[in-house]
Design an enzyme around this catalytic site. Structure first.
Site, PDB file in Angstrom:
ATOM      1  N   SER A   1      -7.609  37.250  41.383  1.00 25.04           N
ATOM      2  CA  SER A   1      -8.119  35.885  41.011  1.00 25.04           C
ATOM      3  C   SER A   1      -9.526  35.469  41.464  1.00 25.04           C
ATOM      4  CB  SER A   1      -7.214  34.812  42.018  1.00 25.04           C
ATOM      5  OG  SER A   1      -7.653  35.038  43.489  1.00 25.04           O
TER       6      SER A   1
ATOM      7  N   THR B   1       9.342  25.955  62.142  1.00 22.29           N
ATOM      8  CA  THR B   1      10.460  26.132  63.286  1.00 22.29           C
ATOM      9  C   THR B   1      10.688  24.732  63.970  1.00 22.29           C
ATOM     10  OG1 THR B   1       9.078  28.242  63.695  1.00 22.29           O
ATOM     11  CG2 THR B   1      10.775  27.707  65.286  1.00 22.29           C
TER      12      THR B   1
ATOM     13  N   PRO C   1       2.263  28.334  55.295  1.00 25.31           N
ATOM     14  CA  PRO C   1       1.362  29.054  56.463  1.00 25.31           C
ATOM     15  C   PRO C   1       1.938  28.866  57.773  1.00 25.31           C
ATOM     16  CG  PRO C   1       0.025  27.883  54.868  1.00 25.31           C
ATOM     17  CD  PRO C   1       1.418  27.301  54.757  1.00 25.31           C
TER      18      PRO C   1
ATOM     19  N   LYS D   1      -5.151  26.675  48.188  1.00 23.71           N
ATOM     20  CA  LYS D   1      -6.779  27.157  47.989  1.00 23.71           C
ATOM     21  C   LYS D   1      -7.252  25.581  47.930  1.00 23.71           C
ATOM     22  CE  LYS D   1      -6.325  31.421  45.354  1.00 23.71           C
ATOM     23  NZ  LYS D   1      -6.152  31.902  44.039  1.00 23.71           N
TER      24      LYS D   1
ATOM     25  N   GLY E   1       2.293  27.804  61.672  1.00 29.50           N
ATOM     26  CA  GLY E   1       1.606  26.398  62.279  1.00 29.50           C
ATOM     27  C   GLY E   1       1.966  25.149  61.449  1.00 29.50           C
TER      28      GLY E   1
HETATM   29  P1  ADP Z   1       5.657  27.554  62.122  1.00 33.56           P
HETATM   30  O1  ADP Z   1       7.008  27.729  62.635  1.00 33.56           O
HETATM   31  O2  ADP Z   1       5.450  26.758  60.778  1.00 33.56           O
HETATM   32  O3  ADP Z   1       4.666  28.600  62.337  1.00 33.56           O
HETATM   33  P2  ADP Z   1       5.593  25.748  64.100  1.00 33.56           P
HETATM   34  O4  ADP Z   1       6.945  24.886  64.061  1.00 33.56           O
HETATM   35  O5  ADP Z   1       5.587  26.545  65.453  1.00 33.56           O
HETATM   36  O6  ADP Z   1       4.937  26.151  62.919  1.00 33.56           O
HETATM   37  O7  ADP Z   1       4.458  24.330  64.403  1.00 33.56           O
HETATM   38  C1  ADP Z   1       3.362  24.608  65.163  1.00 33.56           C
HETATM   39  C2  ADP Z   1       3.190  23.254  65.950  1.00 33.56           C
HETATM   40  O8  ADP Z   1       2.813  22.100  65.502  1.00 33.56           O
HETATM   41  C3  ADP Z   1       4.583  22.839  66.719  1.00 33.56           C
HETATM   42  O9  ADP Z   1       4.018  22.458  68.038  1.00 33.56           O
HETATM   43  C4  ADP Z   1       5.050  21.405  65.782  1.00 33.56           C
HETATM   44  O10 ADP Z   1       5.731  20.519  66.773  1.00 33.56           O
HETATM   45  C5  ADP Z   1       3.743  21.253  65.330  1.00 33.56           C
HETATM   46  N1  ADP Z   1       3.764  20.214  64.081  1.00 33.56           N
HETATM   47  C6  ADP Z   1       3.826  21.102  62.837  1.00 33.56           C
HETATM   48  N2  ADP Z   1       4.125  20.125  61.873  1.00 33.56           N
HETATM   49  C7  ADP Z   1       4.202  19.055  62.485  1.00 33.56           C
HETATM   50  C8  ADP Z   1       4.417  17.715  61.832  1.00 33.56           C
HETATM   51  N3  ADP Z   1       4.383  17.490  60.587  1.00 33.56           N
HETATM   52  N4  ADP Z   1       4.185  16.676  62.730  1.00 33.56           N
HETATM   53  C9  ADP Z   1       4.298  16.806  64.071  1.00 33.56           C
HETATM   54  N5  ADP Z   1       4.042  17.990  64.549  1.00 33.56           N
HETATM   55  C10 ADP Z   1       4.071  19.028  63.730  1.00 33.56           C
END
Ligand code: ADP
Length: 790
Positions: free
Chosen positions: A692, A376, A370, A735, A372
């Site tokens: 489901s 990335t 999902p 889920k 966040g």
């Molecule tokens: P995605 O690319 O999966 O949509 P992002 O890489 O943009 O997510 O992550 C959103 C934010 O959450 C970023 O600021 C990221 O640094 C932080 N974040 C996500 N997972 C972690 C983690 N395991 N530890 C520290 N920060 C995290």
């Protein structure tokens, strides 16, 4: 060309009347002498030289006859000669070189050969002079006038005739001589000239010459037209060329180099210095040579120079050195991210393999999960750990193959595709290249981007990736590609095959609190110009933000809300506040408004006919409530809440199961005869689909029929069959996590899905009570507590 001229004075003492009856005949190959005209001749055949010698010793009169032969090979014979010739007086004789003698002859009159009297050492013939018959009349006048006029036009157009001929022609009042003069001046074949010579009748001769001069005029006019057209074309481009050349010379004189040649030299030096691969170098030089010939303000010039720019700025040979120190890399990964052990472990393994076998082809990892969840930022952190450059492109909504592979240079405004653009941005040929949202690549009439992506991601092919714009292949084999996706189902199977999928599930509340404390808050404090001494979050406050203000698998909104709080504090600090702001639960609404989400599960399922289902969306797991109600009517089934076909069929199957087992389930059998049923799934505006929810729908119907609410903090998922079996479903991990986040305590899932729990964090599994089911009657019993089924 005949250089005939009328003799300046009529010096001849010989006239038609006293012409000798026998003449020595000088054969000529292709020069026709007309009476009164003067002609220079080069005599080089032995017998002809002898003839001239003999004539010079006597009366200097000879006869000139044109030979029918095409070229002079051997002595002329009587049968080679035309029958009509011109008697002539030798005016001058001179030795030209050791081979021949030059004579100047003047025509006297036409004659006909009666018979040849001698052939050795040269030809002699008995002749009969032919006198011109002239009777001046109006027609002759008109013809002569006309001829003079036309001849003038010929003189105007012709580049080879002296203009003085005009005045000369005007002064002649003998029509026959006029015709002869004009005929001798025109560019005629020897046969044509001979035929004029043989035309004794003056009127006829005038007419014939008229025809010939007319033709000549046409040819000259046509020639002029063609010439002027060609000249016009040349003029335009020449003008520009001359002006530019002049400008260049002026600049050179002033000691200035013109901009273009400076630029061309710069490009040449750049190409040399860059050390391009053979193919690219050839292409660059070819384009540069074209460029050198173009005008700097032309659009083509810009196209060519942009292209050379691209070729010379791409990192063909530049690469970064990988950091193969594994403990150090591990530290970087741990410094940046909490948890995510599986992914980190895989990256370190990759590093280890590279250390042992440097030429291994990198895997293509796909981070699925999902939004966040850190896909990335994890990519960025891996690049940092490896010591590679990081580039990222988003493929969401890309439908055109040209976006990946570029447009051909023939398109206006063409550019390379995103891959090559990314490589240039990276500045090295082995960056970590992140392809975001690979599940959102579409395809339509503009081509299929996924086929281009296949080439990019295939280690067997990508050493010579061809971009349409570059037109030369680029080696992508050193690039480490990582893709990200929310959903795996929409990725074309061929692409998915090439990737190693690593799932990022989403975080539990506890994990979120830890990440917030360790990473997010720190980062936001810094981003807002604050320090630890100015703001501090209490643990319950963070928990409150998570449960009251966010409902997500990832951390995006949490980070955003923390940022909002920091903004509020930053404002206070800017307004003069010096002391520490301690954010407690009660302070939060001051910064980010009233609480947005409540725990609603218990409340909503308090009435009979409402069941908590577990759904899965690209944004992670979700809870949804299924409501069933009955009303008076005639066994109609209404389904609302934007349900897809599969979900509707599940509802129908659930109802059919209940009706067919009514007795066993303890349902009044005639109930459906006089009742309508309505199943609704809020939120009504969001489309839902999938099988489901079958288990939850059946349970909702049973709860409604029995007028008994289901157990409050219980959620369920599973597909049903008409026979009451429960089948496995997808997305169980997400889920379960969602259920945990929303405070659910008991979960019903299909027996077949038990294995999926392995990937769910231990503490989540521990905090929930799981019921693994394979039959519907068990579900109903569990949810309603009492119903007994056969
Ligand atoms: P995605 O690319 O999966 O949509 P992002 O890489 O943009 O997510 O992550 C959103 C934010 O959450 C970023 O600021 C990221 O640094 C932080 N974040 C996500 N997972 C972690 C983690 N395991 N530890 C520290 N920060 C995290």
């Amino acid at each position: 060309m005949n250089e005939n001229k009328k003799s300046p004075e009529e010096s001849s003492s010989v006239s038609d009347e006293n012409l000798p009856g026998i003449l020595s005949i000088l054969p000529v190959l292709d020069m026709t002498l007309f009476p009164r005209m003067v002609l220079p001749l080069l005599v080089w055949q032995e017998e002809s030289k002898r003839l001239v010698d003999d004539a010079m010793g006597k009366d200097r009169v000879i006869g000139l006859i044109v030979s029918k032969k095409k070229k002079s090979d051997g002595p002329y014979k009587a049968e080679d000669m035309y029958n009509v010739g011109t008697s002539a007086m030798i005016l001058k004789m001179a030795q030209s070189d050791e081979k021949g003698i030059q004579i100047l002859v003047q025509g006297l009159s036409r004659f006909e050969v009666i018979k040849y009297t001698q052939t050795e050492p040269y030809l002699r013939a008995e002749i009969k002079p032919v006198s011109n018959t002239v009777e001046k009349d109006m027609e002759i006048d008109a013809l002569t006038n006309n001829l003079v006029g036309m001849f003038k036009s010929v003189l105007d157009l012709s580049p080879y005739l002296p203009k003085e001929l005009g005045a000369l022609v005007k002064s002649i009042d003998e029509p026959g001589i006029l015709a002869d003069l004009i005929a001798s001046s025109l560019n005629l074949s020897k046969e044509e000239k001979q035929s004029i010579l043989e035309t004794y009748d003056v009127k006829k001769r005038l007419k014939n010459v008229h025809g010939l001069i007319n033709r000549e005029l046409q040819i000259l006019k046509l020639g002029q037209k063609i010439q002027s057209q060609v000249k016009q074309d040349i003029d335009k481009s020449q003008r520009e060329y001359y002006l530019r050349q002049q400008l260049k010379t002026i600049k050179e004189e002033l000691g200035e180099k013109d901009e273009k040649s400076v630029e061309v030299e710069e490009y040449r030096a750049k190409i040399e210095k860059k050390g391009l691969p053979e193919e690219a170098k050839k292409e660059a030089e070819r384009e540069l040579n074209r460029l050198a010939r173009m005008h700097p303000s032309s659009s083509e010039y810009t196209v060519a120079s942009t292209y050379i720019d691209w070729l010379t700025t791409l990192p063909w040979n530049e690469s970064t050195k990988d950091n193969l120190n594994i403990p150090k890399a591990q530290k970087v990964l741990n410094d940046d991210h909490f948890g995510l052990q599986k992914v980190k472990k895989r990256v370190l393994e990759y590093l280890a393999v590279r250390k042992l076998k440097p030429d291994t082809k990198g895997p293509i990892l796909c981070f699925a999960g999902p939004p966040g969840t850190g896909k990335t930022s994890l990519g960025r952190s891996i690049a940092r750990a490896l010591g590679r450059k990081f580039v990222r492109i988003s493929l969401g909504g890309v439908r055109d193959e040209a976006e990946i592979r570029g447009h051909r240079r023939t398109y206006v405004g063409a550019l390379p595709g995103r891959i090559i653009q990314g490589i240039r941005r990276a500045g090295s040929n082995n960056p970590l290249f992140m392809l975001d949202e690979i599940d959102k690549v579409g395809s339509d009439f503009r081509g299929d981007p996924s086929s281009a992506l296949l080439e990019v991601l295939d280690p067997e092919q990508n050493f010579s990736f061809s971009d349409h714009y570059l037109d030369v292949s680029f080696d992508l084999s050193k690039v480490m590609f990582i893709t990200t996706a929310n959903l795996l189902d929409t990725i074309p199977p061929a692409l998915r095959d090439r990737m190693e999928v690593l799932e990022l599930l989403g975080y539990t509340d506890d994990e979120k609190i830890k990440i917030a404390k360790r990473f997010l808050i720190k980062r936001q404090i810094e981003a807002h110009g604050l320090t630890k001494d100015l703001i501090r979050f209490s643990a319950p406050a963070i928990k409150n933000i998570i449960s009251g203000y966010t409902r997500e698998a990832g951390l995006r909104n949490l980070e955003r809300e923390i940022a909002s709080v920091c903004r509020g504090v930053a404002r206070e600090v800017a307004e003069g506040k010096k002391e520490l702001t301690h954010i407690k639960v009660n302070d939060i609404h001051k910064f980010i408004g009233p609480v947005r989400f409540f725990s609603e599960t218990g409340i909503r399922t308090a009435t009979p006919g409402v069941v908590t289902g577990m759904a899965w969306t690209p944004a992670g797991g979700e809870l949804l409530f299924i409501e069933a109600t009955e009303m008076k009517g005639k066994h109609e089934l209404t389904l609302t809440g934007q349900l897809g076909d599969v979900m509707k069929e599940s509802a129908t199957a659930a109802l059919s199961y209940i009706r067919s087992n009514a007795k066993a389930l303890g349902v009044q059998e005639d109930f459906f005869d006089n009742h309508d049923i309505h199943i609704h799934v809020p939120a009504g505006a969001i489309p839902k689909d999938g099988p489901s929810a079958g288990v939850a729908m059946l349970t909702a119907l049973m709860s409604m029929l029995k007028q008994k609410p289901v157990i409050a903090d219980m959620a369920m998922t599973g597909e049903i069959t008409l026979r009451g079996q429960v089948l496995p479903v997808g997305g169980v991990k997400e889920k379960v996590l969602a259920a945990h986040r929303r405070g659910i305590k008991q979960v019903i899932i299909p027996k077949w899905n038990k294995k999926d729990l392995e990937d769910v964090p231990r503490d989540v599994v521990k905090s929930l009570r799981f019921h693994f089911v394979d039959r519907m009657d068990t579900v109903v019993k569990l949810a309603l507590g009492t119903v007994s089924v056969k």
